[in-house]
Design a protein around this motif. Structure first.
Motif, PDB file in Angstrom:
ATOM      1  N   UNK A  38      -0.766 -10.373   3.314  1.00  0.00           N
ATOM      2  CA  UNK A  38      -2.202 -10.247   3.123  1.00  0.00           C
ATOM      3  C   UNK A  38      -2.792  -9.724   4.419  1.00  0.00           C
ATOM      4  N   UNK A  39      -3.289  -8.500   4.403  1.00  0.00           N
ATOM      5  CA  UNK A  39      -3.874  -7.874   5.586  1.00  0.00           C
ATOM      6  C   UNK A  39      -5.373  -8.124   5.579  1.00  0.00           C
ATOM      7  N   UNK A  40      -5.884  -8.614   6.707  1.00  0.00           N
ATOM      8  CA  UNK A  40      -7.247  -9.122   6.792  1.00  0.00           C
ATOM      9  C   UNK A  40      -8.191  -8.123   7.454  1.00  0.00           C
ATOM     10  N   UNK A  41      -9.442  -8.157   6.993  1.00  0.00           N
ATOM     11  CA  UNK A  41     -10.514  -7.311   7.547  1.00  0.00           C
ATOM     12  C   UNK A  41     -10.215  -5.822   7.420  1.00  0.00           C
ATOM     13  N   UNK A  42      -9.596  -5.443   6.314  1.00  0.00           N
ATOM     14  CA  UNK A  42      -9.289  -4.031   6.073  1.00  0.00           C
ATOM     15  C   UNK A  42     -10.508  -3.387   5.399  1.00  0.00           C
ATOM     16  N   UNK A  43     -11.052  -2.329   5.984  1.00  0.00           N
ATOM     17  CA  UNK A  43     -12.208  -1.663   5.361  1.00  0.00           C
ATOM     18  C   UNK A  43     -11.833  -1.034   4.016  1.00  0.00           C
ATOM     19  N   UNK A  44     -12.766  -1.045   3.110  1.00  0.00           N
ATOM     20  CA  UNK A  44     -12.533  -0.497   1.775  1.00  0.00           C
ATOM     21  C   UNK A  44     -12.156   0.985   1.841  1.00  0.00           C
ATOM     22  N   UNK A  45     -12.712   1.720   2.788  1.00  0.00           N
ATOM     23  CA  UNK A  45     -12.397   3.147   2.911  1.00  0.00           C
ATOM     24  C   UNK A  45     -10.911   3.384   3.194  1.00  0.00           C
ATOM     25  N   UNK A  46     -10.283   2.453   3.930  1.00  0.00           N
ATOM     26  CA  UNK A  46      -8.848   2.571   4.203  1.00  0.00           C
ATOM     27  C   UNK A  46      -8.042   2.393   2.914  1.00  0.00           C
ATOM     28  N   UNK A  47      -8.464   1.439   2.096  1.00  0.00           N
ATOM     29  CA  UNK A  47      -7.746   1.177   0.839  1.00  0.00           C
ATOM     30  C   UNK A  47      -7.913   2.351  -0.117  1.00  0.00           C
ATOM     31  N   UNK A  48      -9.117   2.920  -0.165  1.00  0.00           N
ATOM     32  CA  UNK A  48      -9.338   4.088  -1.020  1.00  0.00           C
ATOM     33  C   UNK A  48      -8.465   5.252  -0.559  1.00  0.00           C
ATOM     34  N   UNK A  49      -8.345   5.433   0.747  1.00  0.00           N
ATOM     35  CA  UNK A  49      -7.473   6.492   1.270  1.00  0.00           C
ATOM     36  C   UNK A  49      -6.012   6.214   0.918  1.00  0.00           C
ATOM     37  N   UNK A  50      -5.615   4.958   0.950  1.00  0.00           N
ATOM     38  CA  UNK A  50      -4.249   4.588   0.585  1.00  0.00           C
ATOM     39  C   UNK A  50      -3.993   4.884  -0.897  1.00  0.00           C
ATOM     40  N   UNK A  92      -1.379   3.717   9.033  1.00  0.00           N
ATOM     41  CA  UNK A  92      -2.780   3.295   9.108  1.00  0.00           C
ATOM     42  C   UNK A  92      -3.047   1.801   8.919  1.00  0.00           C
ATOM     43  N   UNK A  93      -2.068   1.045   8.411  1.00  0.00           N
ATOM     44  CA  UNK A  93      -2.304  -0.384   8.142  1.00  0.00           C
ATOM     45  C   UNK A  93      -1.430  -1.266   9.030  1.00  0.00           C
ATOM     46  N   UNK A  94      -0.122  -1.082   8.937  1.00  0.00           N
ATOM     47  CA  UNK A  94       0.820  -1.915   9.695  1.00  0.00           C
ATOM     48  C   UNK A  94       0.519  -1.834  11.191  1.00  0.00           C
ATOM     49  N   UNK A  95       0.564  -2.960  11.838  1.00  0.00           N
ATOM     50  CA  UNK A  95       0.328  -3.080  13.279  1.00  0.00           C
ATOM     51  C   UNK A  95      -1.116  -2.793  13.701  1.00  0.00           C
ATOM     52  N   UNK A  96      -2.029  -2.619  12.741  1.00  0.00           N
ATOM     53  CA  UNK A  96      -3.445  -2.385  13.075  1.00  0.00           C
ATOM     54  C   UNK A  96      -4.338  -3.536  12.617  1.00  0.00           C
ATOM     55  N   UNK A  97      -3.876  -4.270  11.615  1.00  0.00           N
ATOM     56  CA  UNK A  97      -4.684  -5.360  11.056  1.00  0.00           C
ATOM     57  C   UNK A  97      -3.907  -6.668  11.104  1.00  0.00           C
ATOM     58  N   UNK A  98      -4.650  -7.744  11.320  1.00  0.00           N
ATOM     59  CA  UNK A  98      -4.030  -9.072  11.284  1.00  0.00           C
ATOM     60  C   UNK A  98      -3.514  -9.305   9.870  1.00  0.00           C
ATOM     61  N   UNK A  99      -2.487 -10.154   9.749  1.00  0.00           N
ATOM     62  CA  UNK A  99      -1.939 -10.423   8.421  1.00  0.00           C
ATOM     63  C   UNK A  99      -1.463 -11.863   8.329  1.00  0.00           C
ATOM     64  N   UNK A 100      -1.326 -12.293   7.086  1.00  0.00           N
ATOM     65  CA  UNK A 100      -0.715 -13.577   6.758  1.00  0.00           C
ATOM     66  C   UNK A 100       0.398 -13.276   5.765  1.00  0.00           C
TER      67      UNK A 100
END
Length: 60
Positions: free
Chosen positions: A25-37, A50-58
């Motif tokens: 679960x990647x936290x505080x990911x902006x919606x624009x990043x998910x739309x691009x994904x 763009x996601x791994x190593x840039x956002x905190x996760x659980x």
């Protein structure tokens, strides 16, 4: 690499399930990043850049 992913806009949480069965679960990911994904030809490549190593996760 990625089996599936889902996004909770209210919590800004990206839920990713890998083909290994692991969930993160990647936290505080902006919606624009998910739309691009969603639009990316290679979800795994996008995730690595763009996601791994840039956002905190659980781990789920």
């Amino acid at each position: 690499m990625i089996r599936s992913f889902d996004y909770d806009a209210a919590q800004r949480r990206l839920d990713v399930e890998f083909v290994s069965g692991r969930r993160y679960f990647y936290l505080d990911v902006p919606e624009r990043e998910v739309e691009a994904m969603r639009r990316a030809t290679s979800k795994g490549g996008f995730f690595n850049r763009r996601i791994r190593d840039r956002y905190r996760f659980e781990r789920g």
